[in-house]
Design a protein around this motif. Sequence first.
Motif, PDB file in Angstrom:
ATOM      1  N   GLN A  17       0.921 -43.913  -8.726  1.00 51.03           N
ATOM      2  CA  GLN A  17       0.532 -45.323  -8.824  1.00 51.03           C
ATOM      3  C   GLN A  17       0.716 -45.841 -10.257  1.00 51.03           C
ATOM      4  O   GLN A  17       1.279 -46.911 -10.476  1.00 51.03           O
ATOM      5  N   HIS A  18       0.273 -45.062 -11.242  1.00 48.48           N
ATOM      6  CA  HIS A  18       0.334 -45.513 -12.633  1.00 48.48           C
ATOM      7  C   HIS A  18       1.568 -45.019 -13.360  1.00 48.48           C
ATOM      8  O   HIS A  18       1.738 -45.296 -14.546  1.00 48.48           O
TER       9      HIS A  18
ATOM     10  N   HIS B 160      -2.675 -41.015  -7.848  1.00 44.39           N
ATOM     11  CA  HIS B 160      -2.780 -42.045  -8.874  1.00 44.39           C
ATOM     12  C   HIS B 160      -1.740 -41.879  -9.968  1.00 44.39           C
ATOM     13  O   HIS B 160      -1.382 -42.840 -10.647  1.00 44.39           O
TER      14      HIS B 160
ATOM     15  N   GLU C  30      -6.679 -45.229 -16.767  1.00 46.43           N
ATOM     16  CA  GLU C  30      -7.793 -44.280 -16.777  1.00 46.43           C
ATOM     17  C   GLU C  30      -7.259 -42.855 -16.791  1.00 46.43           C
ATOM     18  O   GLU C  30      -6.102 -42.619 -16.424  1.00 46.43           O
TER      19      GLU C  30
HETATM   20 ZN   LIG Z   1      -5.977 -45.933 -10.944  1.00 43.66          ZN
END
Ligand SMILES: [Zn+2]
Lengths: 490, 609
Positions: B367-368, B364, B357
């Motif tokens: 995280q990604h 995030h 996304e």
């Molecule tokens: Zn995410």
Amino acid sequence: MDRRNENILNNIDIWTIGLYIALVIFGWVSIYGASYNFDDSDFWDFSQRFGKQLVWIGCSVVIAAVLLMLDVKIYTTLAYVIYGFFIILLIVTLLVAPDTRGSHSWLVMGPISLQPAEFAKTATCLCLAKYMSSYGFTMKNIRQMVVMCLIIFVPMLIIVAQNETGSALAYLALFLVLYRQGMTGIVLLLGVCAAVFFVVSIRFGATPIVDSIPGENLGMFAIMIMAVVIALSMVYFYYKDKTLVKTISILGVSLFAVGIIVYNYLDVKIKFSYLAYIVVGSLILYLLSQAIRQRKWGYFLISIFVAGSIGFGHVSDYAFNKILQPHQQTRIKVTLGMENDLKKSGYNVNQSMIAIGSGRLTGKGFLQGTQTKLKYVPEQDTDFIFCTVGEEHGFIGTTAVVVGFLALMLRLISLAERQRSLFSRIYGYCVASIIFFHVAINIGMVIGLTPVIGIPLPFFSYGGSSLWSFTILLFIFLRLDASRKEYMME
Amino acid sequence: MINDSNDNRRYTISLIMVAVCLIYIIRLFSIQIVDKSYLEQSQNNAYLRKVIYPSRGLLTDRNGRLIVFNKSAYDIMIVPREARGFDTLAFANTLGITKADFIKRMGIIKRKSGYSPYVPQLFMSQLSDEEYGPVSEKLYKFNGIYVQKRTLREYNYHNAALALGSIGEVSKKQIEADDFYQQGDYAGQNGIELTYEKVLRGEKGEEILLRDSRGRVKGKYEDGKYDKKPVPGKDIELSLDIELQKYGEELMNGKIGSIAAIEPSTGEILALVSSPTYDPSMLVGRKRSANFAALSKDPLKPLFDRPMMAQYPPGSTFKTAQALVLQQEGIITPNTAYGCQHGFHAGALSVGCHGHESPLNLKHSIQHSCNAYYCCGFRSMIDNRKYKNVSEAIDVWKNHIVSLGFGYKLGADVPNEKRGYIPNSSVYNKIYGENRWKGLTIISLSIGQGEVLATPLQIANLGATIANRGYFYTPHLVKKIKGGEIDSSFITRHNSTIDPKYYDVVVEGMELVMISGTGYYSRIDSIAVCGKTGTAENPHGKDHSIFMAFAPKDDPKIAISVVVENSGFGATWAAPIATLMIEKYLKGEIPKRRKHIEQRLLEANLIKE
Ligand SMILES: [Zn+2]
Ligand SMILES: [Zn+2]
């Protein structure tokens, strides 16, 4: 052979040649004794140091012959060039030499290793002789004095930097030459006093004068006694002032006589150093009063010497114990042979004295020495070669070697004195002085009289560099001497 | 002949010479004729100095498990000068060699530099107890043969070969550099054995024996007054957990790479795996040199200490460090979001990203592992007007990164540590011209590629720094020295230049990696692990898989980095190995759910034959 060469051969001093050959042969025999092994089994290939030394000796003969053939003029003409070359070589050596047990003095070229420091002595002697014999040179010119000292100290300092302190110290011998050429004897005296006082103050700095009274310092005590004796001798020689000498001597002797009686029979713990201070104090006061009354500077200077000696003793004691790091102290102690554990140089001296002492009057006989073979002294055939002489040939052998060296040195002095050229005379004295220093320090070390300074015994110690350098040093002088009648070189 | 006023000085000089010689002759007379004690001393005064070797310090792990200890070995020494007239054939037979062998060995001994027939020479080295026992009695009969007892190393665990190091015969260089050593002595040659050589070796003792003129030993010199007892070396407690180390080596079996695990609160190294590895006992005893030669020829380089010496671009693991620097410099806040259209695009330049996304905030982005986020952030830092020019910007950046332990040696107690590489402004000014470059020019730095290099230990140390929220202790392998102290540099706290408050969001992002990000497959149910995957670009083949992690999230006990070379994406290989290590260390065993992962990893062989 042309006439000139024939002439030279006729003029060569055969006494010196004879002594040289005798010493070299005796040296080789000793190396043979130190490294020979009885075993002849097919597979034991024993170290062949005596074999190699034979090769070095062969080369020396060639070197000597070449030196005698060369035109005598080149030594004066090229003296500065040779000196410059060796200074550069010493610096290069310092930079490129591999680390050999902490020293950077060996130039290694394939299988051959040479120590330029050994050969630089000859160069320095030539240079010094040339400079001091040059027109207009006088001991009174400060600038010339400085240059003269630099000629000696520059190579010396480089060699110290190479960590070959022993080799470097040999240059100090050249001050004997300066003395012969007019330098005041006081310099020599002060130099010797400084060296002796320094060694004494360190070596005996922690020793009590009398075992039962701790806290007193035998080193200082000895320095005071020596200073008083030297001062009294000077007073006697320069001013023939018998009254002063008598007064102080009687004062000193009676004080100590009383002191010893009181100490022994009345059991009073006297501080003997206080007695020495009383003697020193009275001497200084007496000298000063004489200086004022007779208006003679000399008395004043002698009193300065006495006070200075005491001060110097205290300063060197203090500097050694308080300023130097413990590892530096240890190094100096090792050099002075004070580390008496079985591992260090003290052990070597102890062992060498046992070896010499066990030789008795006639020695154990050629190749019969056990001390010098069975036990392991690392410098058996180099710095400690004199041990082998002592053990295998006894007192007769050692005395013969000492007398042999003395004869050589005295002969060299007499040759030097018969030169017409100042250059040759100075060079001759250089040769005699350097040999003297080496012999005095090396033999003194082996019999426990001088500090353990690693320098070779001329013509005796194993090694090409040492043998060749002494051969060159000596034969240049013999060549100069052979032409003494032909050339007036100045 | 030349007249001068100092003529009489020739007599003074001659007199000095005569006086010295006279004193010497008197002295010689007293030593040689008067004093008879020297003769007596000479009769019982041939020494044999026998070195007594101290036992070497032992090595245990952090739980007191004995790893390295000593065993006896016997060197047969010969003093050629004394070995007269003995039966060569009988001697050779006793030792189980031929007479030709014997002659050959003697030939070699004599050609050694520093050979002396008077000192013991090494004839045959390192006989074991079993070999020496039967011959010990017989050797006594031979003159000039001595036995020198020595200690060799023996290993309870056959792991951690490079970290422990080995001992071997001292080189010429070592002998010259240190008076302690003599030819034939043993000393640490690498690893802990080398770093702590002076601690482990102890002090030699010496026994002085008397011999008669034929070389027979007659007893102790002065009743052992001058003998010196050896002082044993000090024992060392390592920070290693040897069971964890062993497990790590098993997991890395069949793979090329490394594991470095550190306890964040102390900097103590828990495991230091270099793979492929070898059994340390291969380098003990007489087979040492043959084995060493074989290991150095091995194309997989088992002697290369990968966790300390291999240098890789740290890849995406480096994004955590970037997130810290960008926050500290005020370029981003945790709420800053950047868009990502399958990557970062600026003119002709594109850095790809995988699908996720968009836009992402900081948490995030970790995280990604969004490449675009860090390209944007890094670019806006380097091109930012708050700095005088790009040079100042990159140097500010560099100083922050260095404070996190990169770019210089960490100073661990393992020899040969490499420093990695962090470029500074002068590097780019040299390539592109004085300030003639901008953020875009060096954009690959932002995602840990390009010029930046780090060792696996430095990556693990970054994990420890994040775990500690802002500081680290120099990683080290030694926990305690019995009767000694560890180096003060290991108990000195190194604070990063990043404010501790900026760490929290990075920690949260790393936690998300394991909960629902790139590390999900490797998660541990019972432990809050924080991790970050990475991929180091490899121009020579398949990329290297990297994983950095610490656990638990609060009060962390272990920080770890795993590198598996040529294995592709970080999540596939490095991450599961790291979490298995963490689980093993914190829980002691692997639960059933993850047994199949463990099995897969233990069996995987990624090395192409
Ligand atoms: Zn995410
Ligand atoms: Zn993205």
